[in-house]
Write an enzyme that holds these catalytic residues in place. Sequence first.
Site, PDB file in Angstrom:
ATOM      1  N   SER A  57     -10.165  -6.439  41.798  1.00 24.72           N
ATOM      2  CA  SER A  57     -10.378  -7.773  40.965  1.00 24.72           C
ATOM      3  C   SER A  57      -9.762  -7.883  39.752  1.00 24.72           C
ATOM      4  O   SER A  57     -10.072  -9.131  39.211  1.00 24.72           O
ATOM      5  CB  SER A  57     -12.245  -7.551  40.722  1.00 24.72           C
TER       6      SER A  57
ATOM      7  N   SER B 251     -12.302 -10.545  41.481  1.00 21.86           N
ATOM      8  CA  SER B 251     -13.275 -11.517  40.742  1.00 21.86           C
ATOM      9  C   SER B 251     -13.075 -11.830  39.318  1.00 21.86           C
ATOM     10  O   SER B 251     -13.820 -12.417  38.453  1.00 21.86           O
ATOM     11  CB  SER B 251     -14.799 -10.715  41.020  1.00 21.86           C
TER      12      SER B 251
ATOM     13  N   LYS C  87     -15.099 -10.473  30.327  1.00 22.86           N
ATOM     14  CA  LYS C  87     -15.315 -10.808  31.527  1.00 22.86           C
ATOM     15  C   LYS C  87     -16.750 -10.944  31.821  1.00 22.86           C
ATOM     16  O   LYS C  87     -17.500 -10.101  31.646  1.00 22.86           O
ATOM     17  CB  LYS C  87     -14.823  -9.679  32.727  1.00 22.86           C
TER      18      LYS C  87
END
Length: 377
Positions: A155, A131, A76
């Site tokens: 997220s 996210s 990520k």
Amino acid sequence: MSATAIAARVRARELRAADVVAQALDRIRRADPQLCAFIEVWGEEALRRAGEVDARLDRRGADPSLPLAGVPVAVKGRHGLRSAGPLLAAGAVAVGATSVPGPGAPWQTWGLGARGRTVNPWRADRTPGGSSAGAAAAVAAGLVPLATGSDGAGSVRIPAAWCGVAGLKTTAGRLPSADRTGLAVPGVLARSAVDAASWWQVVAGEPEPAVPSLPVTAAWSADLGFAGPDPEPVALGRAAVERLVAAGVIRLVRPRVPVRLMDPGPAWLALRTPGADPAGAHRVRAENNRRLAALFADAELLLTPTTPTAPHGHDGPGDRYSTSLTWAFNLSGHPALNLPAGFGGDGCPAGLQLVARHGREALLLAVAREAEARATG
């Protein structure tokens, strides 16, 4: 192939890690112009790393110290490699960094890849959630079997739900995190609970989750007492619960005190706002922890819809927070997992959230694995 199947075949020398990684890079090359899941792709470095894995296995044979041998993983964001050391040591190969929200984008809404806005693999006009947007999209589209994430308010779990994959948020403090508030913790997105368990074994140093004594007791809450979710995600979540009951995986129980948490939103925002007085946030946290402790005295799991709405369009969520059912457990620190729960009328996936006592990641993963096995077997 799953991460576990790839690793087993690479260790057995039925596959070469370099070939597996080259195929993943080719999938990314073909799909990412539309998906926009990646910020960066590390083709040359990934192939070099895969060659090192092959050379080590050629010298040592089926090395048990490489449980993720040759598995292509995505990390990520641009700084994701900082926390990927255990995965690389286990033989995984990082192929690129996945998208997170871009400048000016609502943090819970979408990602911004190198080629543009990240889209939901099931419907390009819908957001994948965030996210960990690119991570969920890349896993759901089959570009990689595993992707790392982080979860500060949902997220990992929200994009996992909206993209139809497994997503685990770990217990607060269980793994290293740079978040000063303690709200954000590491997590993983995977195509199956078995693969998520492989990630957990590597990063936590735990053995494979044992099959629990079934059925596991569980309490259901559609709204946690405050959230106001839409009817469809509630119905899909409840239908998933009924399938788990019918399969003998869980047994629903009615807790002695109904599940009614205080809305964690204002407390979460206070902890995230520099200069805000955290006293009220700590009171909410303490009260919710007390209520959750009472619940977990009566049931091993708490089950809710993962999100209050279906995936929204790229113009944003309006005044609806996709986090309303997830961020309570960032405030409390409990581990939580998204289990795919079917598809809504718009063709997009929905999720069922499983929450357990602190430190019970193994239980979440074992229950999710049993659910998957019984659904396909």
